[in-house]
Design a protein around this motif. Structure first.
Motif, PDB file in Angstrom:
ATOM      1  N   ARG A   1     -55.877   9.729  54.931  1.00 47.64           N
ATOM      2  CA  ARG A   1     -55.458   9.207  53.623  1.00 47.64           C
ATOM      3  C   ARG A   1     -54.266   8.270  53.731  1.00 47.64           C
ATOM      4  NH1 ARG A   1     -56.284  14.425  49.715  1.00 47.64           N
ATOM      5  NH2 ARG A   1     -58.497  14.070  49.384  1.00 47.64           N
ATOM      6  N   ARG A   2     -53.540   8.361  54.808  1.00 45.87           N
ATOM      7  CA  ARG A   2     -52.367   7.515  54.951  1.00 45.87           C
ATOM      8  C   ARG A   2     -52.680   6.188  55.630  1.00 45.87           C
ATOM      9  NH1 ARG A   2     -51.182  12.066  53.373  1.00 45.87           N
ATOM     10  NH2 ARG A   2     -49.263  12.575  52.321  1.00 45.87           N
ATOM     11  N   HIS A   3     -53.187   6.221  56.827  1.00 44.94           N
ATOM     12  CA  HIS A   3     -53.402   4.934  57.496  1.00 44.94           C
ATOM     13  C   HIS A   3     -54.338   5.019  58.687  1.00 44.94           C
ATOM     14  CE1 HIS A   3     -51.993   0.741  57.880  1.00 44.94           C
ATOM     15  NE2 HIS A   3     -52.178   0.906  59.167  1.00 44.94           N
ATOM     16  N   ALA A   4     -54.635   6.226  59.148  1.00 40.96           N
ATOM     17  CA  ALA A   4     -55.450   6.388  60.356  1.00 40.96           C
ATOM     18  C   ALA A   4     -56.888   5.951  60.103  1.00 40.96           C
ATOM     19  CB  ALA A   4     -55.432   7.842  60.805  1.00 40.96           C
ATOM     20  N   ILE A   5     -57.500   5.334  61.123  1.00 38.31           N
ATOM     21  CA  ILE A   5     -58.911   4.981  60.988  1.00 38.31           C
ATOM     22  C   ILE A   5     -59.793   5.858  61.869  1.00 38.31           C
ATOM     23  CG2 ILE A   5     -58.450   2.615  60.273  1.00 38.31           C
ATOM     24  CD1 ILE A   5     -59.340   1.760  63.114  1.00 38.31           C
ATOM     25  N   PHE A   6     -59.211   6.463  62.911  1.00 33.57           N
ATOM     26  CA  PHE A   6     -59.935   7.398  63.780  1.00 33.57           C
ATOM     27  C   PHE A   6     -59.023   8.564  64.101  1.00 33.57           C
ATOM     28  CE2 PHE A   6     -62.373   3.573  65.077  1.00 33.57           C
ATOM     29  CZ  PHE A   6     -63.645   4.047  64.796  1.00 33.57           C
TER      30      PHE A   6
ATOM     31  N   GLY B   1     -55.151  -5.267  77.234  1.00 33.74           N
ATOM     32  CA  GLY B   1     -54.042  -6.135  76.837  1.00 33.74           C
ATOM     33  C   GLY B   1     -52.703  -5.536  77.218  1.00 33.74           C
ATOM     34  N   ASP B   2     -51.663  -6.052  76.582  1.00 39.45           N
ATOM     35  CA  ASP B   2     -50.305  -5.567  76.797  1.00 39.45           C
ATOM     36  C   ASP B   2     -50.160  -4.222  76.088  1.00 39.45           C
ATOM     37  OD1 ASP B   2     -47.572  -5.548  77.466  1.00 39.45           O
ATOM     38  OD2 ASP B   2     -47.029  -6.607  75.622  1.00 39.45           O
ATOM     39  N   VAL B   3     -49.672  -3.207  76.794  1.00 38.67           N
ATOM     40  CA  VAL B   3     -49.514  -1.879  76.195  1.00 38.67           C
ATOM     41  C   VAL B   3     -48.046  -1.480  76.266  1.00 38.67           C
ATOM     42  CG1 VAL B   3     -50.259   0.528  76.202  1.00 38.67           C
ATOM     43  CG2 VAL B   3     -51.851  -1.256  76.951  1.00 38.67           C
ATOM     44  N   GLU B   4     -47.473  -1.212  75.100  1.00 35.41           N
ATOM     45  CA  GLU B   4     -46.105  -0.709  75.023  1.00 35.41           C
ATOM     46  C   GLU B   4     -46.173   0.769  74.676  1.00 35.41           C
ATOM     47  OE1 GLU B   4     -43.421  -2.920  72.560  1.00 35.41           O
ATOM     48  OE2 GLU B   4     -44.176  -4.839  73.292  1.00 35.41           O
ATOM     49  N   GLU B   5     -45.084   1.467  74.953  1.00 33.72           N
ATOM     50  CA  GLU B   5     -45.064   2.891  74.651  1.00 33.72           C
ATOM     51  C   GLU B   5     -43.771   3.291  73.969  1.00 33.72           C
ATOM     52  OE1 GLU B   5     -44.797   5.368  78.354  1.00 33.72           O
ATOM     53  OE2 GLU B   5     -45.283   3.452  79.299  1.00 33.72           O
ATOM     54  N   ALA B   6     -43.891   4.325  73.140  1.00 33.92           N
ATOM     55  CA  ALA B   6     -42.732   4.906  72.469  1.00 33.92           C
ATOM     56  C   ALA B   6     -42.825   6.417  72.633  1.00 33.92           C
ATOM     57  CB  ALA B   6     -42.718   4.518  70.991  1.00 33.92           C
ATOM     58  N   ASN B   7     -41.691   7.043  72.981  1.00 35.34           N
ATOM     59  CA  ASN B   7     -41.696   8.476  73.272  1.00 35.34           C
ATOM     60  C   ASN B   7     -41.439   9.345  72.050  1.00 35.34           C
ATOM     61  OD1 ASN B   7     -39.020   8.041  72.906  1.00 35.34           O
ATOM     62  ND2 ASN B   7     -38.359   8.770  74.912  1.00 35.34           N
ATOM     63  N   GLY B   8     -41.635   8.799  70.872  1.00 40.52           N
ATOM     64  CA  GLY B   8     -41.463   9.573  69.648  1.00 40.52           C
ATOM     65  C   GLY B   8     -41.525   8.668  68.437  1.00 40.52           C
ATOM     66  N   GLY B   9     -41.437   9.283  67.259  1.00 40.72           N
ATOM     67  CA  GLY B   9     -41.557   8.538  66.014  1.00 40.72           C
ATOM     68  C   GLY B   9     -40.441   7.553  65.745  1.00 40.72           C
ATOM     69  N   ALA B  10     -39.192   7.951  66.026  1.00 45.17           N
ATOM     70  CA  ALA B  10     -38.060   7.053  65.752  1.00 45.17           C
ATOM     71  C   ALA B  10     -38.132   5.772  66.589  1.00 45.17           C
ATOM     72  CB  ALA B  10     -36.735   7.786  65.958  1.00 45.17           C
ATOM     73  N   PRO B  11     -38.331   5.857  67.920  1.00 45.39           N
ATOM     74  CA  PRO B  11     -38.457   4.622  68.690  1.00 45.39           C
ATOM     75  C   PRO B  11     -39.692   3.814  68.262  1.00 45.39           C
ATOM     76  CG  PRO B  11     -38.315   6.519  70.185  1.00 45.39           C
ATOM     77  CD  PRO B  11     -38.338   7.039  68.792  1.00 45.39           C
ATOM     78  N   ALA B  12     -40.734   4.508  67.851  1.00 49.90           N
ATOM     79  CA  ALA B  12     -41.949   3.812  67.407  1.00 49.90           C
ATOM     80  C   ALA B  12     -41.671   2.990  66.152  1.00 49.90           C
ATOM     81  CB  ALA B  12     -43.065   4.816  67.136  1.00 49.90           C
TER      82      ALA B  12
ATOM     83  N   GLY C   1     -38.618  15.580  65.455  1.00 54.27           N
ATOM     84  CA  GLY C   1     -37.907  14.538  64.705  1.00 54.27           C
ATOM     85  C   GLY C   1     -38.868  13.818  63.776  1.00 54.27           C
ATOM     86  N   VAL C   2     -39.008  12.534  63.976  1.00 54.62           N
ATOM     87  CA  VAL C   2     -39.914  11.731  63.155  1.00 54.62           C
ATOM     88  C   VAL C   2     -41.334  11.957  63.679  1.00 54.62           C
ATOM     89  CG1 VAL C   2     -40.501   9.400  62.415  1.00 54.62           C
ATOM     90  CG2 VAL C   2     -38.105  10.014  62.755  1.00 54.62           C
ATOM     91  N   ASP C   3     -42.158  12.603  62.866  1.00 54.54           N
ATOM     92  CA  ASP C   3     -43.512  12.931  63.325  1.00 54.54           C
ATOM     93  C   ASP C   3     -44.500  11.804  63.010  1.00 54.54           C
ATOM     94  OD1 ASP C   3     -43.985  13.161  60.595  1.00 54.54           O
ATOM     95  OD2 ASP C   3     -44.527  15.266  60.649  1.00 54.54           O
ATOM     96  N   GLY C   4     -45.733  11.997  63.437  1.00 55.23           N
ATOM     97  CA  GLY C   4     -46.759  10.992  63.234  1.00 55.23           C
ATOM     98  C   GLY C   4     -47.067  10.720  61.775  1.00 55.23           C
ATOM     99  N   PHE C   5     -46.957  11.741  60.924  1.00 54.59           N
ATOM    100  CA  PHE C   5     -47.186  11.537  59.497  1.00 54.59           C
ATOM    101  C   PHE C   5     -46.161  10.568  58.910  1.00 54.59           C
ATOM    102  CE2 PHE C   5     -49.108  15.789  60.116  1.00 54.59           C
ATOM    103  CZ  PHE C   5     -50.404  15.470  59.742  1.00 54.59           C
ATOM    104  N   SER C   6     -44.911  10.682  59.357  1.00 57.53           N
ATOM    105  CA  SER C   6     -43.863   9.759  58.892  1.00 57.53           C
ATOM    106  C   SER C   6     -44.149   8.335  59.364  1.00 57.53           C
ATOM    107  CB  SER C   6     -42.494  10.208  59.394  1.00 57.53           C
ATOM    108  OG  SER C   6     -42.190  11.480  58.884  1.00 57.53           O
TER     109      SER C   6
END
Length: 152
Positions: free
Chosen positions: A95-100, A25-36, A56-61
């Motif tokens: 525990r937060r939101h990840a499924i894999f 499908g359509d794939v977008e990208e973000a180069n870090g947590g804040a843009p994500a 900066g804004v990490d994956g946990f955030s």
């Protein structure tokens, strides 16, 4: 159309994931947590592929934000990709939101296979089940009760 968001601060890894997932499908990208976070607030995604450790804004955030009540992508499946092998980080992500959780370096065939499976499951849940057609059975008429013989 299916839309996937790939979040990683490493340009080469992000590009590799984008190329591998593009057939889905359509794939977008973000180069870090804040843009994500900006993208996640603006658009509904069908799948998120997320690195945990970014400046900066990490994956946990990002995971915390996705778990927030009423969020646009609250139910979006998240695949975490990380070089962090610690049990603490993995449990924290799950525990937060990840499924894999996929370890770097990621096996791209495994990533694509899991993504296909997850997207198919999500699509089947989103497809409404048609109502059963109304029964056309003719009601059985009531039978008259036969008079019982009287006992003298």
């Amino acid at each position: 159309m299916t839309c996937i968001l790939v979040i990683d601060d490493d340009t080469a890894i992000r590009g590799m994931f984008v190329r591998a997932l593009r057939p889905l499908g359509d794939v977008e990208e973000a180069n870090g947590g804040a843009p994500a976070l900006r993208r996640l607030a603006a658009r509904k995604f069908d799948l998120v592929v997320l690195d945990l450790h970014m400046p900066g804004v990490d994956g946990f955030s990002v995971l915390e934000s996705l778990s927030a009540k009423g969020g646009l992508n609250r139910d979006t499946p998240v695949f975490v990709v990380t070089a962090d092998e610690s049990q603490q980080a993995r449990i924290r992500a799950l525990r937060r939101h990840a499924i894999f959780l996929l370890s770097k370096p990621v096996n791209l065939a495994m990533l694509v296979s899991l993504a296909e499976s997850s997207l198919k499951k999500a699509a089947s849940r989103a497809t409404p089940i048609p109502d059963k057609p109304a029964s056309r059975a003719t009601p059985i008429p009531e039978r008259p009760q036969a008079d019982k013989p009287k006992k003298d």
